[in-house]
Each structure stands twice: as structure tokens, then as C-alpha cells.
Motif scaffolding. Structure first.
Motif, PDB file in Angstrom:
ATOM      1  N   PRO A 214     -10.454  -1.969 -12.417  1.00  0.00           N
ATOM      2  CA  PRO A 214     -11.455  -1.000 -12.886  1.00  0.00           C
ATOM      3  C   PRO A 214     -12.240  -0.302 -11.768  1.00  0.00           C
ATOM      4  N   LEU A 215     -12.453  -0.956 -10.638  1.00  0.00           N
ATOM      5  CA  LEU A 215     -13.200  -0.338  -9.545  1.00  0.00           C
ATOM      6  C   LEU A 215     -12.280   0.592  -8.762  1.00  0.00           C
ATOM      7  N   LYS A 216     -12.446   1.885  -9.011  1.00  0.00           N
ATOM      8  CA  LYS A 216     -11.675   2.911  -8.309  1.00  0.00           C
ATOM      9  C   LYS A 216     -12.605   3.567  -7.298  1.00  0.00           C
ATOM     10  N   ILE A 217     -12.105   3.763  -6.094  1.00  0.00           N
ATOM     11  CA  ILE A 217     -12.916   4.327  -5.020  1.00  0.00           C
ATOM     12  C   ILE A 217     -12.564   5.800  -4.843  1.00  0.00           C
ATOM     13  N   HIS A 218     -13.585   6.622  -4.644  1.00  0.00           N
ATOM     14  CA  HIS A 218     -13.417   8.060  -4.408  1.00  0.00           C
ATOM     15  C   HIS A 218     -14.147   8.405  -3.106  1.00  0.00           C
ATOM     16  N   ILE A 219     -13.372   8.769  -2.091  1.00  0.00           N
ATOM     17  CA  ILE A 219     -13.968   9.080  -0.793  1.00  0.00           C
ATOM     18  C   ILE A 219     -13.882  10.585  -0.568  1.00  0.00           C
ATOM     19  N   ALA A 220     -15.038  11.217  -0.622  1.00  0.00           N
ATOM     20  CA  ALA A 220     -15.126  12.660  -0.397  1.00  0.00           C
ATOM     21  C   ALA A 220     -15.287  12.935   1.098  1.00  0.00           C
ATOM     22  N   ALA A 221     -15.073  14.177   1.476  1.00  0.00           N
ATOM     23  CA  ALA A 221     -15.269  14.617   2.872  1.00  0.00           C
ATOM     24  C   ALA A 221     -14.649  13.618   3.851  1.00  0.00           C
ATOM     25  N   ILE A 222     -13.387  13.282   3.621  1.00  0.00           N
ATOM     26  CA  ILE A 222     -12.727  12.212   4.378  1.00  0.00           C
ATOM     27  C   ILE A 222     -12.782  12.425   5.883  1.00  0.00           C
ATOM     28  N   LYS A 223     -12.776  13.655   6.325  1.00  0.00           N
ATOM     29  CA  LYS A 223     -12.781  13.902   7.774  1.00  0.00           C
ATOM     30  C   LYS A 223     -14.093  13.476   8.417  1.00  0.00           C
ATOM     31  N   GLN A 224     -15.167  13.411   7.627  1.00  0.00           N
ATOM     32  CA  GLN A 224     -16.448  12.922   8.151  1.00  0.00           C
ATOM     33  C   GLN A 224     -16.591  11.407   7.957  1.00  0.00           C
TER      34      GLN A 224
ATOM     35  N   PHE B 168      -0.004  -3.228  -6.057  1.00  0.00           N
ATOM     36  CA  PHE B 168       0.062  -1.967  -5.328  1.00  0.00           C
ATOM     37  C   PHE B 168      -1.350  -1.449  -5.090  1.00  0.00           C
ATOM     38  N   LEU B 169      -1.564  -0.900  -3.914  1.00  0.00           N
ATOM     39  CA  LEU B 169      -2.793  -0.173  -3.633  1.00  0.00           C
ATOM     40  C   LEU B 169      -2.356   1.258  -3.330  1.00  0.00           C
ATOM     41  N   PHE B 170      -2.699   2.184  -4.216  1.00  0.00           N
ATOM     42  CA  PHE B 170      -2.340   3.584  -4.051  1.00  0.00           C
ATOM     43  C   PHE B 170      -3.501   4.330  -3.403  1.00  0.00           C
ATOM     44  N   VAL B 171      -3.235   4.980  -2.279  1.00  0.00           N
ATOM     45  CA  VAL B 171      -4.211   5.822  -1.607  1.00  0.00           C
ATOM     46  C   VAL B 171      -3.746   7.251  -1.856  1.00  0.00           C
TER      47      VAL B 171
ATOM     48  N   ILE C 207       0.871  -1.174   0.000  1.00  0.00           N
ATOM     49  CA  ILE C 207       0.000   0.000   0.000  1.00  0.00           C
ATOM     50  C   ILE C 207       0.907   1.222   0.000  1.00  0.00           C
ATOM     51  N   ILE C 208       0.673   2.136  -0.928  1.00  0.00           N
ATOM     52  CA  ILE C 208       1.424   3.386  -0.996  1.00  0.00           C
ATOM     53  C   ILE C 208       0.523   4.508  -0.485  1.00  0.00           C
ATOM     54  N   SER C 209       0.909   5.094   0.635  1.00  0.00           N
ATOM     55  CA  SER C 209       0.215   6.265   1.167  1.00  0.00           C
ATOM     56  C   SER C 209       0.771   7.469   0.422  1.00  0.00           C
ATOM     57  N   GLY C 210      -0.030   8.021  -0.505  1.00  0.00           N
ATOM     58  CA  GLY C 210       0.434   8.907  -1.558  1.00  0.00           C
ATOM     59  C   GLY C 210       0.685  10.363  -1.235  1.00  0.00           C
TER      60      GLY C 210
ATOM     61  N   ALA D 161      -4.599  -1.068  -7.472  1.00  0.00           N
ATOM     62  CA  ALA D 161      -5.924  -0.536  -7.162  1.00  0.00           C
ATOM     63  C   ALA D 161      -5.711   0.903  -6.725  1.00  0.00           C
ATOM     64  N   LEU D 162      -6.693   1.756  -7.026  1.00  0.00           N
ATOM     65  CA  LEU D 162      -6.578   3.175  -6.727  1.00  0.00           C
ATOM     66  C   LEU D 162      -7.725   3.635  -5.831  1.00  0.00           C
ATOM     67  N   VAL D 163      -7.362   4.408  -4.812  1.00  0.00           N
ATOM     68  CA  VAL D 163      -8.324   4.990  -3.892  1.00  0.00           C
ATOM     69  C   VAL D 163      -8.040   6.486  -3.835  1.00  0.00           C
ATOM     70  N   GLY D 164      -9.042   7.289  -4.159  1.00  0.00           N
ATOM     71  CA  GLY D 164      -8.909   8.734  -4.063  1.00  0.00           C
ATOM     72  C   GLY D 164      -9.637   9.249  -2.844  1.00  0.00           C
ATOM     73  N   LEU D 165      -9.101  10.325  -2.277  1.00  0.00           N
ATOM     74  CA  LEU D 165      -9.777  10.947  -1.151  1.00  0.00           C
ATOM     75  C   LEU D 165      -9.574  12.448  -1.214  1.00  0.00           C
ATOM     76  N   SER D 166     -10.508  13.146  -0.595  1.00  0.00           N
ATOM     77  CA  SER D 166     -10.405  14.602  -0.531  1.00  0.00           C
ATOM     78  C   SER D 166     -11.183  15.101   0.669  1.00  0.00           C
ATOM     79  N   SER D 167     -10.884  16.325   1.046  1.00  0.00           N
ATOM     80  CA  SER D 167     -11.691  16.955   2.081  1.00  0.00           C
ATOM     81  C   SER D 167     -12.932  17.579   1.451  1.00  0.00           C
TER      82      SER D 167
END
Length: 173
Positions: A136-146, A71-74, A4-7, A105-111
Motif C-alpha cells: 500500500p505504501l507507494k512512493i512518489h518522488i517529484a523533481a528527481i534531478k533535485q 518486485f520493486l518497480f521504479v 528491482i525493475i528499472s521501468g 512495491a511501486l516507486v514513481g518519479l518525475s522531473s
């Protein structure tokens, strides 16, 4: 080997917390994973590890990357894309030994409210260029602090459903 790569190199980031969460969930499903945070990169990486140069500090990192099959990229959103330090990291890694014909695998996050959709798309282009096959399944986690509780766990039902689906598919990928 799965890594896992903490990006980001931002200390105490939500990215690192989410990376730890993924590592824990993978272990619960029987899949051990290394966790590499970009906070552990050599501080003078640009001077020591680009354009054919290799420092002893990065040699250890390169060995881990070359030995990784998946690799799992966050990846957090920085200015509508992904952090520049992640691109520098990719550029410092040996080609083709590091990523060629491996899986990710790719995981996106944002505030904010989009979960780094554009940054994940930008990073997918780089993955394609270095022949890194992306789930193909890419995850996008918005408002990560919540989304994260005080212990660094996801707890919202939809997010749990989709992250677990991604983890299950990634294990089989």
C-alpha cells in the motif's frame, strides 16, 4: 528472490540511478536484490516475444522473472502515465507464471512536481489484473534531478524517511 525493475529503456536515466539507490539501501538492510533495466530488453522485442513467441534472449529474462517472489518497480512519468516499454515488457512475460500471487512495491518519479502519481495508479490497475499484490505504501518522488546527489543518492530528509519506511515495509511484506 527480489528483483528491482528499472521501468524505462532510456539510457543513463534517473530511473536507473534511483533503482541502484534502492538496491544499495536494500543490501544495507540485509536484503539482496537483482536489478533489471529495461535497457537490457531485446531490441526487437515486439516482433520476437509477443503472442506466444519466445526468443532465446528473452527466455533468460523470463526465467529471472518467473523465479522472482517480490518486485520493486521504479517507474518514471511518461506523458502522464508510465512508459509504454514497461507495458510491452509485462505483456511479453508469461502469464500466470511471472506475476500471479507475487508481491510488488511501486516507486514513481518525475522531473515535474507530482512524482508520477497517475502512472503509478495506472500501473496498479495492471498489477491488480495479473494478481500481483501491491504494497500500500507507494512512493512518489517529484523533481528527481533535485533529489539525487552526484553519486546517485537521495539526500533530502523527507524523501529519505519515506523511502526507508517503504523499504522496511517491503522487506516484511
Amino acid at each position: 528472490m527480489l528483483t528491482i525493475i528499472s521501468g524505462t529503456n532510456r539510457p543513463n536515466s534517473s530511473t536507473f540511478k534511483l533503482s541502484k539507490y534502492y538496491q544499495k539501501r536494500l543490501a544495507e538492510k540485509g536484503q539482496q536484490a537483482n536489478l533489471f533495466s529495461l535497457t537490457d530488453l531485446p531490441p526487437n522485442l515486439i516482433e520476437t516475444d509477443l503472442y506466444g513467441k519466445r526468443s532465446p534472449e528473452f527466455e533468460k529474462i523470463q526465467h529471472m522473472i518467473a523465479g522472482t517472489d517480490k518486485f520493486l518497480f521504479v517507474i518514471p512519468e511518461y506523458n502522464g502515465s508510465f512508459p509504454g516499454v514497461l507495458k510491452v515488457f509485462i505483456d511479453c512475460c508469461d502469464f500466470p507464471d511471472s506475476f500471479y500471487e507475487k508481491k510488488a512495491a511501486l516507486v514513481g518519479l518525475s522531473s515535474g512536481k507530482y512524482g508520477n502519481i497517475r502512472g503509478i495508479d495506472h500501473f496498479t490497475g495492471i498489477c491488480n489484473y495479473v494478481h500481483l499484490h501491491v504494497l500500500p505504501l507507494k512512493i512518489h518522488i517529484a523533481a528527481i534531478k533535485q533529489e539525487l546527489d552526484g553519486d546517485g543518492n537521495l539526500f533530502i530528509a523527507d524523501t529519505l524517511k519515506f523511502t526507508d519506511e517503504q523499504i522496511d515495509k517491503f522487506i516484511k511484506f
